[in-house]
Design an enzyme around this catalytic site. Sequence first.
Site, short mmCIF file in Angstrom:
data_model
loop_
_atom_site.label_atom_id
_atom_site.label_comp_id
_atom_site.label_asym_id
_atom_site.label_seq_id
_atom_site.Cartn_x
_atom_site.Cartn_y
_atom_site.Cartn_z
N HIS A 86 -88.28 34.82 43.51
CA HIS A 86 -87.86 33.55 42.88
C HIS A 86 -87.76 33.74 41.36
O HIS A 86 -86.76 33.38 40.75
CB HIS A 86 -88.85 32.43 43.21
CG HIS A 86 -88.75 31.22 42.31
ND1 HIS A 86 -87.74 30.30 42.41
CD2 HIS A 86 -89.53 30.80 41.28
CE1 HIS A 86 -87.90 29.35 41.49
NE2 HIS A 86 -88.98 29.64 40.78
N ASP A 115 -59.17 36.97 23.58
CA ASP A 115 -60.00 37.33 24.74
C ASP A 115 -61.25 37.99 24.20
O ASP A 115 -61.44 38.08 22.98
CB ASP A 115 -59.24 38.32 25.67
CG ASP A 115 -59.79 38.27 27.10
OD1 ASP A 115 -61.02 38.39 27.26
OD2 ASP A 115 -58.99 38.11 28.05
N TRP A 151 -93.00 38.71 39.07
CA TRP A 151 -91.79 39.18 38.35
C TRP A 151 -92.19 40.07 37.19
O TRP A 151 -91.38 40.83 36.67
CB TRP A 151 -90.94 38.01 37.88
CG TRP A 151 -91.31 37.41 36.57
CD1 TRP A 151 -92.30 36.50 36.35
CD2 TRP A 151 -90.74 37.69 35.29
NE1 TRP A 151 -92.38 36.21 35.01
CE2 TRP A 151 -91.42 36.91 34.33
CE3 TRP A 151 -89.70 38.52 34.84
CZ2 TRP A 151 -91.13 36.93 32.97
CZ3 TRP A 151 -89.41 38.53 33.48
CH2 TRP A 151 -90.11 37.75 32.56
N SER A 179 -75.92 45.53 33.16
CA SER A 179 -74.97 44.43 33.07
C SER A 179 -75.21 43.60 31.81
O SER A 179 -74.27 43.28 31.07
CB SER A 179 -75.09 43.56 34.32
OG SER A 179 -74.48 42.32 34.12
N SER A 180 -76.49 43.29 31.55
CA SER A 180 -76.80 42.47 30.37
C SER A 180 -76.44 43.20 29.09
O SER A 180 -75.91 42.60 28.15
CB SER A 180 -78.29 42.14 30.32
OG SER A 180 -78.66 41.40 31.42
N HIS A 263 -91.36 39.19 25.77
CA HIS A 263 -91.31 38.03 24.91
C HIS A 263 -89.94 37.81 24.28
O HIS A 263 -89.44 36.69 24.33
CB HIS A 263 -92.44 37.97 23.88
CG HIS A 263 -92.65 36.53 23.53
ND1 HIS A 263 -93.32 35.67 24.34
CD2 HIS A 263 -92.14 35.78 22.54
CE1 HIS A 263 -93.24 34.45 23.85
NE2 HIS A 263 -92.53 34.48 22.75
N GLU A 265 -87.35 38.50 25.73
CA GLU A 265 -86.61 38.01 26.89
C GLU A 265 -86.69 36.49 27.01
O GLU A 265 -85.70 35.84 27.32
CB GLU A 265 -87.14 38.68 28.16
CG GLU A 265 -86.68 38.07 29.48
CD GLU A 265 -85.20 38.27 29.76
OE1 GLU A 265 -84.60 39.18 29.16
OE2 GLU A 265 -84.65 37.51 30.58
N TYR A 267 -86.92 34.39 24.70
CA TYR A 267 -86.03 33.78 23.70
C TYR A 267 -84.57 34.03 24.04
O TYR A 267 -83.70 33.23 23.69
CB TYR A 267 -86.38 34.26 22.29
CG TYR A 267 -87.72 33.72 21.88
CD1 TYR A 267 -87.92 32.35 21.79
CD2 TYR A 267 -88.80 34.55 21.66
CE1 TYR A 267 -89.15 31.83 21.48
CE2 TYR A 267 -90.04 34.04 21.34
CZ TYR A 267 -90.21 32.67 21.25
OH TYR A 267 -91.43 32.16 20.95
N SER A 278 -77.05 22.18 20.01
CA SER A 278 -76.54 21.96 18.66
C SER A 278 -75.05 21.64 18.66
O SER A 278 -74.50 21.19 17.66
CB SER A 278 -76.76 23.19 17.78
OG SER A 278 -78.12 23.52 17.76
N HIS A 312 -99.75 37.99 23.02
CA HIS A 312 -100.36 36.69 23.37
C HIS A 312 -100.32 36.46 24.88
O HIS A 312 -100.93 35.53 25.37
CB HIS A 312 -99.73 35.53 22.59
CG HIS A 312 -98.29 35.24 22.91
ND1 HIS A 312 -97.41 34.74 22.01
CD2 HIS A 312 -97.59 35.37 24.06
CE1 HIS A 312 -96.22 34.56 22.58
NE2 HIS A 312 -96.32 34.95 23.82
N HIS A 313 -99.60 37.31 25.61
CA HIS A 313 -99.64 37.25 27.07
C HIS A 313 -100.86 37.99 27.60
O HIS A 313 -101.10 38.01 28.79
CB HIS A 313 -98.38 37.88 27.66
CG HIS A 313 -97.12 37.16 27.28
ND1 HIS A 313 -96.58 36.15 28.04
CD2 HIS A 313 -96.30 37.30 26.21
CE1 HIS A 313 -95.49 35.69 27.46
NE2 HIS A 313 -95.29 36.38 26.34
N THR A 338 -88.97 26.65 15.20
CA THR A 338 -88.60 25.82 16.35
C THR A 338 -88.66 24.34 15.97
O THR A 338 -87.79 23.55 16.34
CB THR A 338 -89.53 26.09 17.54
OG1 THR A 338 -89.66 27.51 17.69
CG2 THR A 338 -88.98 25.52 18.82
N LYS A 341 -85.64 23.25 14.17
CA LYS A 341 -84.51 22.94 15.06
C LYS A 341 -84.66 21.55 15.65
O LYS A 341 -83.72 20.76 15.64
CB LYS A 341 -84.43 23.99 16.16
CG LYS A 341 -84.09 25.35 15.62
CD LYS A 341 -83.71 26.28 16.74
CE LYS A 341 -82.57 27.16 16.33
NZ LYS A 341 -81.27 26.55 16.38
N ARG A 460 -102.46 30.56 39.63
CA ARG A 460 -101.08 30.71 40.06
C ARG A 460 -100.97 31.86 41.06
O ARG A 460 -101.89 32.64 41.22
CB ARG A 460 -100.16 30.94 38.85
CG ARG A 460 -100.50 32.15 38.03
CD ARG A 460 -99.71 32.19 36.73
NE ARG A 460 -98.31 32.58 36.92
CZ ARG A 460 -97.62 33.34 36.07
NH1 ARG A 460 -98.18 33.79 34.96
NH2 ARG A 460 -96.37 33.63 36.30
#
Lengths: 535, 185
Positions: A86, A115, A151, A179-180, A263, A265, A267, A278, A312-313, A338, A341, A460
Amino acid sequence: MSTLVKNNNKKADIDDFDHAHDEKPRGIMRWLLTTNHKDIGTLYLGFSLLMFFVGGAMAMVIRAELFQPGMQIVDPNFFNQMTTVHGLIMVFGAVMPAFVGLANWMVPLMIGAPDMALPRLNNWSFWILPAAFSVLIASLFMPGGGPNFGWTFYAPLSTTYAPDSTALFVFAVHIMGISSILGAINIIVTIMNLRAPGMSYMKMPMFVWTWFITAFLLIVAIPVLAAAVTMILTDKYFATSFFSAAGGGDPVLFQHIFWFFGHPEVYIMILPSFGIISTIIPAFSRKKLFGYSSMVYATASIALLSFVVWAHHMFTTGMPLAAELFFMYSTILIAVPTGVKVFNWVATMWRGAISFEVPMLFAIAFIILFTIGGFSGLMLGITPLDFQYHDTYFVVAHFHYVLVTGAIFSIMAGAYFWLPKWTGYMYDERLAKLHFWLSLISVNILFFPMHFLGLAGMPRRIPDYALQFADFNQLVSLGGFAFGISQLLFVVVVVKCVRGGAKAQEKPWDGAEGFEWELPSPVPYHTFSTPPKVK
Amino acid sequence: MSDKTLVHKKNNQLIAKLVSVVMLMFLFGYALVPLYDVFCDITGINGRRFVQSTPQISGLNESRLINLQFTTSVAPDMPWKFSPMTKTIEVHPGENKVVKFSATNISPNTVVGQAIPSVSPGIASLYLNKVECFCFNRQELKAGEQVEMGLSFFISSDIPEDINTLTLSYTLFNVTAVNQNKQPI
């Protein structure tokens, strides 16, 4: 769709930048061989919607199992595969391709380019994705099951204790990563080299800016993920000891490498959202975006800071106090750009002539709910508090607020905003409003109680729980089923809109700005063969 | 058109730069492995040091007593009994000490083990100096064989004031397969 296109460049050279063929190939070959940024954007968006439902179905399995305490429907190993896949599908299959799809569609239109800069590469970056996800989903049916280590695939769960199918997981992640990276390179080259004459960097639309920065995050972060999965592969199958203490490695090292990618990722999954919001907030407030340049600098600072907060993880891995303090402060520091924004969006709405069409409803919900997710992120960023929250449902609530009511809501907002431009028809406003309100209510029933479950200590990734969590889990599951079903409405709206409806005008939203609104709706197959004039 | 070849050239130059960023970051992912080891050896923050020290002759500080605790564990596939013969000990900084650990192979086969140390708090591993340790080498035990393994150490006299208790934990891993260069563990 574009038979009406007057093609002025029939005589133009046929090369990478001018596709002079005015006839689209018919049938499946059109989609397999297309190098048109609009077709590829549509492919990405369609694929991401499909993956959204595949990953969503897995979430339904998870919520069905957690509807009652005790083991009900699936065995723990399968439950773990569901949480893992998931997560992988939603991150790499739903959110990221949706953003790439929006970038493909909108970036060339917004900067006045004919293009993407590398159209054939573009075709490849899309078509390797279905292969990657086929491999990943197929691994669920292998003997021993698919990936079941979360994951985040922490070693040794993904090495010593991993199922035999782990190699498939590794290859799938490699292909997704390639791909990314290809997509990101294409976007950077397009933005840097194909802007209409006169469009300086500080005149680019916000969506283009946020994607520009996201693309750099991608090419820096994804290769580190590739290194991490390669190390997992060799640790598991070729007797290396990167993460095995017995051979001189260290399992904690895995977490450092993973989160060095991980991390940035997160963002990557939110900066394009900021761009979409925006774009939409000024359009429906009928005002210019407040603080454009501060928005650009805020986005860039978030991107830079994202590389110095990864640990921090890992507060509970036994880091020394000095490191915990460093990562705590750098994490909390991200709240500043943040906040810039969020306040800019609010200031944009201030005294605007606001109307509440569906894109705006999703955008406003985004601002409020994403900010809730941001606040729970601040709580998690405080080291001593994290010792209580770590690995509980509080974390699950946090990242679903930023990813579902953040990233997904912004994608929905963007889809509704640009659907008239893409299809040439207005979507069914009544159905779309129903979709919005059902989503808004159910998503909060789904994720808000998770905060309390986490604070009360529910861990979790566990298929069973203590009895005192039963009521809230039932509520959460009901919210989950309702949210899942509500998303079918989105498909109905999109399909109806593609098939017909009220004719969309060139500019269906009177406050919208940008080159894309100067083109007819639906957008012709080929656009901006001669670049537009920048005002 | 010359305009187009120009864009072509610009594109290719940019692509080359971006691809090299991708390559460098992939290598950087791997470079994190030795960087992490070096960083941890210098700062001692992950509590895992294999550095061999020479015994200390001077710098005995009898005004302080450090409480040192020993714990052991074995990896799930390791068929040994492994325990510290001294559970806790009080030492002065600078004082040389020897403690023993007992290991028994309870399996019917010859098994090779490797002990991995970990010190808590991690930073204290900088001040816990091992002069001789069974963790410097792999240990081979025949079926049913029992040994006493020694650890000779001293605590540096410059250990910070706020560290009064240290825990040294050993985890014993089964490295028989790796030792014979056969199968991965």
